[in-house]
Design an enzyme around this catalytic site. Sequence first.
Site, PDB file in Angstrom:
ATOM      1  N   ARG A  69      13.280  64.670  71.940  1.00  0.00           N
ATOM      2  CA  ARG A  69      14.137  63.785  72.943  1.00  0.00           C
ATOM      3  C   ARG A  69      15.437  64.296  72.779  1.00  0.00           C
ATOM      4  NH1 ARG A  69      15.165  59.409  71.323  1.00  0.00           N
ATOM      5  NH2 ARG A  69      14.205  59.172  69.435  1.00  0.00           N
ATOM      6  N   TYR A 197       8.531  68.191  77.450  1.00  0.00           N
ATOM      7  CA  TYR A 197       8.216  67.504  75.803  1.00  0.00           C
ATOM      8  C   TYR A 197       8.118  65.985  75.903  1.00  0.00           C
ATOM      9  CZ  TYR A 197       8.710  65.498  71.336  1.00  0.00           C
ATOM     10  OH  TYR A 197       8.194  64.985  70.530  1.00  0.00           O
ATOM     11  N   LYS A 206       9.179  55.797  75.866  1.00  0.00           N
ATOM     12  CA  LYS A 206      10.416  55.251  75.582  1.00  0.00           C
ATOM     13  C   LYS A 206      11.213  54.830  76.867  1.00  0.00           C
ATOM     14  CE  LYS A 206      10.113  56.483  71.398  1.00  0.00           C
ATOM     15  NZ  LYS A 206       9.885  55.519  70.323  1.00  0.00           N
ATOM     16  N   HIS A 226      11.410  48.344  69.790  1.00  0.00           N
ATOM     17  CA  HIS A 226      11.068  49.395  69.016  1.00  0.00           C
ATOM     18  C   HIS A 226      10.314  48.967  67.627  1.00  0.00           C
ATOM     19  CE1 HIS A 226      12.125  53.832  67.592  1.00  0.00           C
ATOM     20  NE2 HIS A 226      10.789  53.528  68.018  1.00  0.00           N
ATOM     21  N   SER A 248      14.031  56.037  62.832  1.00  0.00           N
ATOM     22  CA  SER A 248      13.018  56.973  62.536  1.00  0.00           C
ATOM     23  C   SER A 248      13.288  57.504  61.302  1.00  0.00           C
ATOM     24  CB  SER A 248      13.338  58.159  63.486  1.00  0.00           C
ATOM     25  OG  SER A 248      14.692  58.494  63.623  1.00  0.00           O
ATOM     26  N   CYS A 250      11.350  56.201  58.723  1.00  0.00           N
ATOM     27  CA  CYS A 250      11.388  55.130  57.858  1.00  0.00           C
ATOM     28  C   CYS A 250       9.999  54.672  57.463  1.00  0.00           C
ATOM     29  CB  CYS A 250      12.441  54.052  58.101  1.00  0.00           C
ATOM     30  SG  CYS A 250      13.981  54.125  57.778  1.00  0.00           S
ATOM     31  N   ASP A 277       4.542  51.506  67.291  1.00  0.00           N
ATOM     32  CA  ASP A 277       5.826  51.939  67.929  1.00  0.00           C
ATOM     33  C   ASP A 277       6.470  50.858  68.798  1.00  0.00           C
ATOM     34  OD1 ASP A 277       8.057  53.949  67.909  1.00  0.00           O
ATOM     35  OD2 ASP A 277       7.477  54.808  69.887  1.00  0.00           O
ATOM     36  N   ARG A 376       3.765  67.042  67.038  1.00  0.00           N
ATOM     37  CA  ARG A 376       3.067  65.500  67.309  1.00  0.00           C
ATOM     38  C   ARG A 376       1.598  65.856  67.437  1.00  0.00           C
ATOM     39  NH1 ARG A 376       6.765  61.008  67.885  1.00  0.00           N
ATOM     40  NH2 ARG A 376       8.711  62.199  67.365  1.00  0.00           N
TER      41      ARG A 376
END
Length: 592
Positions: A69, A197, A206, A226, A248, A250, A277, A376
């Site tokens: 991103r 992407y 998102k 989120h 992110s 975590c 997510d 991914r």
Amino acid sequence: MTNNKTVLNWIKEMTDLLNPDRVVWIDGSEKQLEALRFEAVSTGEMEKLNEEKLPGCYLHRTKPNDVARVEDRTFICTKDEDTAGPTNNWMAPEKAYDMLYNIARGTYSGRTMYIIPFSMGPIGSPLAKIGIEITDSIYVVLNMAIMTRIGKEVMEVLGDSNDWVRGLHCKCDVDPEKRYICHFPEDNAIISVNSAYGGNVLLGKKCFALRIASYQGWKEGWMAEHMLILGLENPKGEVKYIAAAFPSACGKTNLAMLIPPEYLKKKGYKIWTVGDDIAWMRIGKDGRLYAINPENGFFGVAPGTNEKSNYNALQSATRNTIFTNVAHNLEDNTVWWEGLNKDLPQNAIDWTGKPWDASKFDKSDKSTCAAHPNSRFTAPAKNCPCISPEFENVEGVPISAIVFGGRRAKLAPLVYQSKDWNNGVFVGSSMASETTAAAAGAVGVVRRDPMAMLPFCGYHMGDYFKHWIEIGQKLGDKAPKIFNVNWFRLDDEGNFIWPGFGDNMRVLNWIIDRCEGKVEAKETAIGYVPHAKDIDLSNLDFDINTLETILDVDKQAWIKEAEEITEHYKKFGDRLPAELKKQLETLKSKLV
Ligand code: OXD
Ligand code: MN
């Protein structure tokens, strides 16, 4: 596929602008998708993987300049700059449309325009929303077919309504200098150009489900967050639901798919995954907060995923999955990434498409990695062995607890409960994580990431905090309890103290006990902290005195933290809700 005038007019306008050779409506049928997979393989856009080992799986590589991103090229385009607030890049809508239409004009010539009707949330759910994405990428179509519910049925539910999000994606030349991801929350529109992407082009994720939806939620009285959603089943078969937000890196996907330690599993405890997510949450008829996962798949980070770290995610990605920027193991036409296992493939192609030399691999040097660190897997949610039976429930699941968290080496205790809803909003609004050696830049730098929404809140964050406060007022005593966790306390040698992973279940059990009023806690300046004896350490080689050390509230450290929160809050100016200012003052007064 539809007579909806608002849809047809937009399609006509976009066709005139883009000038495609062909226009194809995606009806969602397996036959159409299979034909597209075939076409993508024949043009080299995707590679078909070993049908026996990875049935229905494909590999795709993006351009090396298009792997993540791009927050600095992401814009919120509202009439008034102040609506976007201090945490977003802003552009005036007329200027943005003008610029983007100039970039996009004629770029579909020689190409096919795919029109994808999609539903975020189970089709027809009162919590769901509809979008239509136009794209010139088969990769996008096939990913959207995994990540969302697509096709004819969606258009039937939409009927004549104008309540749908317009998403335009143009690959163009994948030129990073002309890459823009723009959101027009006042027009229900998204335009993404010059990227191919995932996070930039799967516009349901998102862009819609967080940036546009957070704005919609603000206007319509609901929340787009989120957050993962999980169900915790106790030995009596009762399931309680938790929604949790983490920045992110975590372990959000890991927590969403947690496998309890053997000892708790034997007792009958289970975790059910509703989402990993994003959560959309609304107040239900009974006054409680209900959540759905608007997505239909997982767009998970591959490196580090293995049997031990996340068995369920790995299982999810064993069929009908698209892999992006992982390594291609030519020995058996499968995939590989760092952290999958110790068997470095000896005959592999790296994520850039070049032969990979395993003998030069050095974990600490990213340039020697076979898979991109942000590679991914796009996997259907229904593949997940622990997918919740409530995953398709159109009413959503009732949330008992909201959990915030971050990576703090010394400060935050393993877990604490906020004193009430507003105090919980304060905890979320001041949430932070420390950078690790895994990320570029300095180590140990504290980054504030309120509710893990910093890159995803589609409007002024001060207004967003106020919206949280107002939802709490509406929920009253039916509000979920709010907690903060920190799995990442370090000892003086820099080792993690808490074992984490499946053992985090022990903390989740305390959280649910608190929600049910079954256990006492210690009142401190920051909130309610567990008595060490109330965290179940059975069958774990972990000493209660060590536990005490990670349940401590170090006043001096918190005084410094309160100063840093004061600085952080200055950004929001007079849009910072008075309730939060008061929370900060109260914290300071308790720390003296
Ligand atoms: C994601 C993210 O990809 O939060 O989910 O960056
Ligand atoms: Mn995310």
